[in-house]
Design an enzyme around this catalytic site. Structure first.
Site, mmCIF file in Angstrom:
data_model
loop_
_atom_site.group_PDB
_atom_site.id
_atom_site.type_symbol
_atom_site.label_atom_id
_atom_site.label_comp_id
_atom_site.label_asym_id
_atom_site.label_seq_id
_atom_site.Cartn_x
_atom_site.Cartn_y
_atom_site.Cartn_z
ATOM 1 N N LYS A 42 -15.032 0.392 -1.044
ATOM 2 C CA LYS A 42 -14.645 -0.929 -1.547
ATOM 3 C C LYS A 42 -13.525 -1.504 -0.678
ATOM 4 C CE LYS A 42 -11.612 1.220 -4.936
ATOM 5 N NZ LYS A 42 -10.986 1.080 -6.241
ATOM 6 N N ARG A 58 -7.788 1.572 -18.785
ATOM 7 C CA ARG A 58 -8.015 0.403 -17.938
ATOM 8 C C ARG A 58 -9.430 -0.118 -18.179
ATOM 9 N NH1 ARG A 58 -7.572 1.054 -11.412
ATOM 10 N NH2 ARG A 58 -9.491 2.198 -11.801
ATOM 11 N N TYR A 101 15.227 -14.266 11.087
ATOM 12 C CA TYR A 101 15.373 -15.186 9.954
ATOM 13 C C TYR A 101 16.470 -14.741 8.998
ATOM 14 C CZ TYR A 101 11.062 -17.712 11.015
ATOM 15 O OH TYR A 101 10.114 -18.480 11.598
ATOM 16 N N MET A 160 6.272 -13.864 10.490
ATOM 17 C CA MET A 160 4.822 -13.979 10.309
ATOM 18 C C MET A 160 4.032 -13.264 11.400
ATOM 19 S SD MET A 160 2.437 -17.378 9.903
ATOM 20 C CE MET A 160 3.245 -17.981 8.447
HETATM 21 C C1 LIG Z 1 -13.190 4.447 -10.080
HETATM 22 C C2 LIG Z 1 -12.638 4.918 -8.779
HETATM 23 N N1 LIG Z 1 -13.077 6.074 -8.250
HETATM 24 C C3 LIG Z 1 -12.596 6.551 -7.080
HETATM 25 C C4 LIG Z 1 -11.634 5.871 -6.365
HETATM 26 C C5 LIG Z 1 -11.095 6.458 -5.097
HETATM 27 O O1 LIG Z 1 -9.753 6.841 -5.283
HETATM 28 P P1 LIG Z 1 -8.902 7.463 -4.094
HETATM 29 O O2 LIG Z 1 -8.808 6.393 -3.054
HETATM 30 O O3 LIG Z 1 -7.580 7.769 -4.696
HETATM 31 O O4 LIG Z 1 -9.652 8.648 -3.625
HETATM 32 C C6 LIG Z 1 -11.146 4.672 -6.875
HETATM 33 C C7 LIG Z 1 -10.115 3.953 -6.138
HETATM 34 O O5 LIG Z 1 -9.264 3.274 -6.617
HETATM 35 C C8 LIG Z 1 -11.662 4.182 -8.116
HETATM 36 O O6 LIG Z 1 -11.223 3.022 -8.638
#
Ligand SMILES: Cc1ncc(COP(=O)(O)O)c(C=O)c1O
Length: 361
Positions: A34, A130, A254, A302
């Site tokens: 992701k 969550r 700055y 920047m």
């Molecule tokens: C549901 C879920 N699984 C796995 C992961 C992977 O976690 P990590 O990057 O700590 O291995 C994440 C990352 O945030 C996650 O949200």
């Protein structure tokens, strides 16, 4: 061309995936890609892991489509499930595995028109609070989905809140909560992120979900990536583009917030907050100029930042590593009061990524 590049070592990525798999022999693993593969470039990362990874995990349908475009048959897990009912059909078309984490998502799956049955991952809120069902609602959802024509595999997933803090009591409670629902019939179970893969064998289950470890950073504050056998994947390299003498009492940058306490040599580096370098990085954050460690001084601007070169010998044109092979991203993150995850995912689009293939590295 502006001298700033993020070099991505794909052989290090493959090495780190193998480390995850070695931690849990016989288990499968979704490489978590992701957020543009934690800033590394999802297309290139998925291509590099194409023949190695058992599957991929993403946060949205859009990210899933990007993975599907480069991998026709991989398992792709949608970690937060569908955000609206209409996405279920798209998930069917993309042949995704989807999390189902609330009643609306459950209803959408049950009401979806006949199509490709989906692998469903029922999400248990084991204590992070969550996403996910509590144990009782999860049992009801399991009952509703079992035997449903839209459901191929019926699986269980949950996520740790504190696995990165060794010995945290919540981790034990979350594991117990997960084990408690295993009297139900699940095809596959998944619980472990990087921290749990590395240190909690009891949480390995059937499918691992390594994220940060794939990119060669540590999830732990007190264990470095190299101690864990991980190799850094991204090296962010800029250049020394200017150098000047500054007399004691003169300020730099700055806000004139840094004032030289001695006659100093100041270097200007071609990287700033618009590239993803943290603006709040404090005085003293380490920077490597031609392999030599120097402190950041003044405010990050920047497109540039400034360093104190008084105690080393450096020349305009020298290579500057902000983090990577010689300076762990975790060290910079710690100095800046954040985590490696944030620094890696925030490298902006204007920073070109250069990929080292297996053969080149
Ligand atoms: C549901 C879920 N699984 C796995 C992961 C992977 O976690 P990590 O990057 O700590 O291995 C994440 C990352 O945030 C996650 O949200």
């Amino acid at each position: 061309m502006r001298p700033l590049v993020a070099t991505i070592d794909l052989s290090a990525l493959c090495h780190n995936y193998a480390v995850a798999k070695r931690c849990a022999p016989g288990r499968e693993a979704f490489a978590v890609v992701k957020a543009n593969a934690y800033g590394h470039g999802v297309r290139e990362v998925v291509t590099a892991l194409h023949d190695i990874a058992d599957g991929f995990a993403v946060a949205s349908l859009e990210e899933a489509a990007q993975v599907r475009a480069v991998h026709d048959h991989a398992r792709i897990l949608l970690l937060e499930g569908c955000f609206e009912a209409a996405e279920v059909q798209l998930a069917q078309q993309l042949r995704l595995d989807i999390a189902v984490q609330n009643a609306a998502q459950l209803d959408a799956v049950l009401a979806a028109p006949a199509g490709q049955p989906l692998n469903i991952w029922l999400k248990l809120d084991s204590g992070m609070h969550r996403l996910g069902f509590d144990s009782d609602s999860l049992r009801a959802a399991h009952l509703a989905l079992q035997g449903s024509p839209g459901c191929a595999e019926l699986n269980l997933i949950s996520h740790f809140a504190c696995a990165d803090e060794r010995g945290h009591e919540l981790t034990e409670r979350q594991l117990e909560c997960f084990l408690d629902v295993l009297d139900l019939d699940f095809d596959q179970r998944s619980l472990a992120n990087s921290a749990a893969i590395l240190l909690i064998p009891a949480a390995h289950m059937d499918w691992l979900r390594p994220g940060i470890m794939l990119y060669g950073a540590t999830p732990f504050a007190d264990l470095s990536a190299s101690e864990l056998g991980l190799k850094p994947v991204m090296t962010l390299t800029a250049q020394l583009i200017a150098q000047r003498h500054v007399a004691a009492g003169e300020s730099v940058g700055y806000g004139a917030s840094w004032v030289a306490s001695r006659d100093s040599v100041i270097g200007t580096v071609s990287c700033g907050y618009a590239d993803g370098y943290p603006r709040h990085a404090p005085l003293g954050t380490p920077v490597l100029v031609d392999g030599q460690r120097v402190p950041l001084i003044g405010r990050v601007s920047m497109d540039m930042l400034t360093v104190d070169l008084t105690d080393i010998s450096a020349t305009v044109g020298d290579s500057v590593e902000l983090w990577g092979k010689q300076l762990p991203v975790d060290e910079v993150a710690q100095a800046a009061g954040t985590i490696g995850y944030e620094l890696l995912t925030k490298v902006t689009e204007r920073v070109p990524r250069r990929y080292l293939s297996h053969a080149a590295s």
